[in-house]
Design a protein around this motif. Structure first.
Motif, PDB file in Angstrom:
ATOM      1  N   UNK A 174       0.835  -1.213   0.000  1.00 47.68           N
ATOM      2  CA  UNK A 174       0.000   0.000   0.000  1.00 47.68           C
ATOM      3  C   UNK A 174       0.867   1.260   0.000  1.00 47.68           C
ATOM      4  N   UNK A 175       1.533   1.540  -1.130  1.00 46.49           N
ATOM      5  CA  UNK A 175       2.317   2.776  -1.182  1.00 46.49           C
ATOM      6  C   UNK A 175       1.405   4.000  -1.031  1.00 46.49           C
ATOM      7  N   UNK A 176       2.005   5.075  -0.554  1.00 45.16           N
ATOM      8  CA  UNK A 176       1.229   6.313  -0.389  1.00 45.16           C
ATOM      9  C   UNK A 176       0.779   6.879  -1.734  1.00 45.16           C
ATOM     10  N   UNK A 177      -0.433   7.419  -1.741  1.00 48.22           N
ATOM     11  CA  UNK A 177      -0.825   8.377  -2.773  1.00 48.22           C
ATOM     12  C   UNK A 177      -1.168   9.653  -2.018  1.00 48.22           C
ATOM     13  N   UNK A 178      -0.251  10.619  -2.065  1.00 49.05           N
ATOM     14  CA  UNK A 178      -0.483  11.929  -1.455  1.00 49.05           C
ATOM     15  C   UNK A 178      -0.228  12.952  -2.558  1.00 49.05           C
ATOM     16  N   UNK A 179      -1.300  13.574  -3.072  1.00 56.09           N
ATOM     17  CA  UNK A 179      -1.128  14.494  -4.211  1.00 56.09           C
ATOM     18  C   UNK A 179      -0.036  15.528  -3.944  1.00 56.09           C
ATOM     19  N   UNK A 180       0.894  15.632  -4.883  1.00 56.91           N
ATOM     20  CA  UNK A 180       1.977  16.599  -4.756  1.00 56.91           C
ATOM     21  C   UNK A 180       3.175  16.065  -3.978  1.00 56.91           C
ATOM     22  N   UNK A 181       3.003  14.956  -3.284  1.00 60.50           N
ATOM     23  CA  UNK A 181       4.107  14.380  -2.496  1.00 60.50           C
ATOM     24  C   UNK A 181       4.498  13.014  -3.088  1.00 60.50           C
ATOM     25  N   UNK A 182       3.534  12.109  -3.106  1.00 64.49           N
ATOM     26  CA  UNK A 182       3.730  10.806  -3.745  1.00 64.49           C
ATOM     27  C   UNK A 182       2.610  10.632  -4.771  1.00 64.49           C
ATOM     28  N   UNK A 183       2.920  10.931  -6.025  1.00 61.86           N
ATOM     29  CA  UNK A 183       1.888  10.887  -7.067  1.00 61.86           C
ATOM     30  C   UNK A 183       1.829   9.506  -7.720  1.00 61.86           C
TER      31      UNK A 183
END
Ligand SMILES: [Fe+2]
Length: 252
Positions: free
Chosen positions: A51-60
């Motif tokens: 479950x890699x991060x999806x954080x807009x602008x950080x981890x796209x």
């Protein structure tokens, strides 16, 4: 929930783990990812949801990129003769972009494409910011649920606003969300307040899955067995075990 389907797994299922190498702040490289995999297996885990991060602008990270990385990692595990099943989804920061991704059909779900669900539900791991529950979060979550997308709230016991007022989680529970508590929280790895909050939430019935949220080999490891023991002392061994076996199995 109906969780009596025959098991495809022999050990624990870890539904929250940053094991895919070089894609977020988890495993830094393939070597570390393989060591994390071996560590997980050594402690009784047989399947991991990457479950890699999806954080807009950080981890796209995107759905297709995550799936490709997961497939590449499966090949490496096979080469290394590590007997660990890898599924893939993501840990998505609760933000307006979630709606965009849902509309485009690009939200990574827990249920895997080769195992379509008869109930038509899709489960998605959502992460709140660390210090607040943003106004309107419950509306966003309702919107998802109305589209058969069921959010699993990641580690609310580590959110400082929820630590101060656990009732902030109530609207999410009423809507039908599930809760992922972190293994390390029960062992004091995130401090005494997170430990107490994890225990309280669990006793309120607001804890459905226990997962490692592993990032590395030192302080955020992919080890579940010690936490299963700790949770057993709070709610009994049967419920503790279900949080890493039958319930995760039902969600995949
Ligand atoms: Fe995480």
């Amino acid at each position: 929930m109906a969780i009596d389907a025959p098991s495809r797994h022999q050990g624990y299922i870890d539904l929250h783990c940053h094991i895919l190498p070089g894609i977020d702040d988890g495993a830094e490289n393939l070597e570390m990812a393989l060591e994390m995999a071996q560590m997980a297996v050594d402690h009784g885990t047989s399947a991991i949801m990457a479950t890699p991060h999806i954080i807009p602008g950080v981890f796209n990270n995107t759905l297709s990129a995550i799936r490709k990385r997961a497939e590449a990692f499966r090949i490496e595990l096979k080469k290394a003769q590590i007997n660990l099943t890898i599924y893939s989804a993501a840990e998505i920061r609760l933000s307006p972009e979630v709606v965009t991704l849902a509309r485009k059909g690009e939200l990574p779900f827990f249920n895997q494409p080769d195992h379509p669900r008869e109930d038509g539900k899709n489960f998605v791991l959502l992460e709140l910011p660390h210090q607040s529950v943003p106004v309107g979060s419950d509306n966003l979550v309702s919107w998802l649920v109305s589209r058969d997308i069921v959010p699993i709230i990641a580690h609310p016991e580590r959110n400082t606003a929820i630590q101060a007022n656990q009732d902030l989680l109530r609207p999410f529970m009423k809507i039908g969300c599930l809760v992922n508590l972190t293994a390390g929280s029960f062992l004091g790895g995130f401090g005494p307040t997170a430990k107490k909050t994890a225990s309280d939430l669990l006793q309120r019935g607001w804890g459905h899955i226990l997962a490692s949220d592993a990032h590395n080999l030192e302080n955020r490891t992919p080890i579940l067995d010690t936490a299963v023991d700790a949770v057993s002392h709070i709610v009994g061994p049967q419920q503790a075990l279900s949080m890493v076996t039958t319930i995760p199995e039902f969600l995949i």
